[in-house]
Enzyme design. Structure first.
Site, PDB file in Angstrom:
ATOM      1  N   SER A   1       3.146   8.387  -2.769  1.00  0.00           N
ATOM      2  CA  SER A   1       3.737   9.201  -3.847  1.00  0.00           C
ATOM      3  C   SER A   1       2.710   9.940  -4.689  1.00  0.00           C
ATOM      4  O   SER A   1       2.911  10.148  -5.880  1.00  0.00           O
ATOM      5  CB  SER A   1       4.589   8.306  -4.758  1.00  0.00           C
TER       6      SER A   1
ATOM      7  N   HIS B   1      -7.480   2.979  -1.375  1.00  0.00           N
ATOM      8  CA  HIS B   1      -6.028   3.030  -1.171  1.00  0.00           C
ATOM      9  C   HIS B   1      -5.637   3.770   0.104  1.00  0.00           C
ATOM     10  O   HIS B   1      -4.471   3.793   0.468  1.00  0.00           O
ATOM     11  CB  HIS B   1      -5.389   3.705  -2.400  1.00  0.00           C
TER      12      HIS B   1
ATOM     13  N   ASP C   1      -9.061  -1.206  -3.341  1.00  0.00           N
ATOM     14  CA  ASP C   1      -7.931  -0.370  -3.784  1.00  0.00           C
ATOM     15  C   ASP C   1      -7.797  -0.427  -5.312  1.00  0.00           C
ATOM     16  O   ASP C   1      -7.640  -1.495  -5.889  1.00  0.00           O
ATOM     17  CB  ASP C   1      -6.643  -0.889  -3.126  1.00  0.00           C
TER      18      ASP C   1
ATOM     19  N   SER D   1       2.062   2.584   0.601  1.00  0.00           N
ATOM     20  CA  SER D   1       2.209   2.484  -0.857  1.00  0.00           C
ATOM     21  C   SER D   1       3.682   2.567  -1.279  1.00  0.00           C
ATOM     22  O   SER D   1       4.470   1.647  -1.015  1.00  0.00           O
ATOM     23  CB  SER D   1       1.345   3.594  -1.490  1.00  0.00           C
ATOM     24  N   PHE D   2       4.070   3.651  -1.887  1.00  0.00           N
ATOM     25  CA  PHE D   2       5.472   3.937  -2.221  1.00  0.00           C
ATOM     26  C   PHE D   2       6.338   3.891  -0.954  1.00  0.00           C
ATOM     27  O   PHE D   2       7.463   3.375  -0.964  1.00  0.00           O
ATOM     28  CB  PHE D   2       5.470   5.312  -2.909  1.00  0.00           C
TER      29      PHE D   2
END
Length: 272
Positions: free
Chosen positions: A35, A253, A225, A104-105
């Protein structure tokens, strides 16, 4: 000039969805991006897509509110919308079951989809994933609070990657220009307004539901991260009954960009 970010489009749960496609293997893998500001499926997955396509049919959609997918007026951004879009995407392409790789998202979307529609999911790969609650990091505040400028994009990219070599001015310029396409920033700033801790909570799936998930799962995280804490992946590995955990050193990340060869090999072997 054709943009590599723009692929095919399909109606997915009422949303005209832009997606990339490669490969024609017997099993389907759907890559769900993160995101960040100006993100597209292409930006996240351009290095991974051709490698996985050697063995699988690989699809990478732009989620609603991101990239070159439509932003319908009055849309409410949230997990339910993104899950509905992903299921609509599978339906539109006639795919009964797919492996999901969520960044992630995108990991939060994959987890919620697996909890709500377990029969539609083969295996799960969760990379630097959301999906459990955590105190919001300074890095995530910076990502979600992005206001368009080249300098701000540099600051965002600085928290994404461990290696300074990856985060150069050229990448920052490309991502900055991506973030100021018509409609991009308006949708992005509407998605996660301050106070932002509530959006971390909104991206979770209840822990009792996670414990019931039967799917073979690979949890991947970069040790350095700064956006999503490594503790998230330890927690997911505890909660998910059928999960393995891989932690990459000297990696932020962006496992799929910073450790492309290792990430791709691991995912390909796991999904095979």
């Amino acid at each position: 000039m054709t943009k590599p970010e723009i692929g095919r489009s399909v109606q997915a749960g009422g949303i005209t969805t832009n997606y990339l496609e490669a490969g024609d293997g017997p099993e389907t893998v759907v890559l769900i991006h993160g995101s960040g500001p100006g993100v597209t499926a292409y930006a996240n997955w351009r290095l991974v897509l051709p490698e996985l396509a050697k063995r699988f049919r690989v699809l990478a959609p732009d989620m609603a509110g991101f990239g070159y997918t439509d932003r319908p007026e009055g849309i409410e951004y949230g997990l339910e919308t993104w899950v509905r879009q992903t299921i609509g995407f599978l339906d539109a392409l006639g795919i009964e079951k797919a492996h999901l790789v969520g960044n992630s998202f995108g990991g939060a979307i994959a987890l919620r989809l697996a909890a709500r529609h377990p029969e539609r999911v083969g295996r799960l790969v969760l990379m630097g994933s959301m999906g459990v609650d955590f105190p919001i990091t300074e890095g995530l505040e910076r990502v979600w609070g992005y206001e368009p400028s080249f300098e701000n994009m540099r600051k965002v990219l600085d928290v994404f990657a461990y290696s300074r070599e990856i985060v150069n001015d050229e990448l920052a310029q490309v991502r900055y220009e991506g973030s100021i396409q018509p409609g991009f920033q308006e949708a992005f700033s509407a998605m996660f307004p301050a106070p932002r801790q509530r959006w971390v909570a909104a991206m979770t799936t209840p822990e009792d539901e996670l414990k019931r998930l039967p799917h073979r799962t690979l949890v991947v995280h970069g040790r350095e991260d700064q956006v999503i804490p490594l503790a998230n992946s330890y927690r997911l590995a505890e909660l998910l009954d059928n999960a393995d955990l891989a932690v990459f050193s000297h990696c932020g990340h962006w496992s799929m960009i910073e450790r492309t060869a290792d990430f791709t090999r691991l995912v390909r072997d796991f999904l095979s």
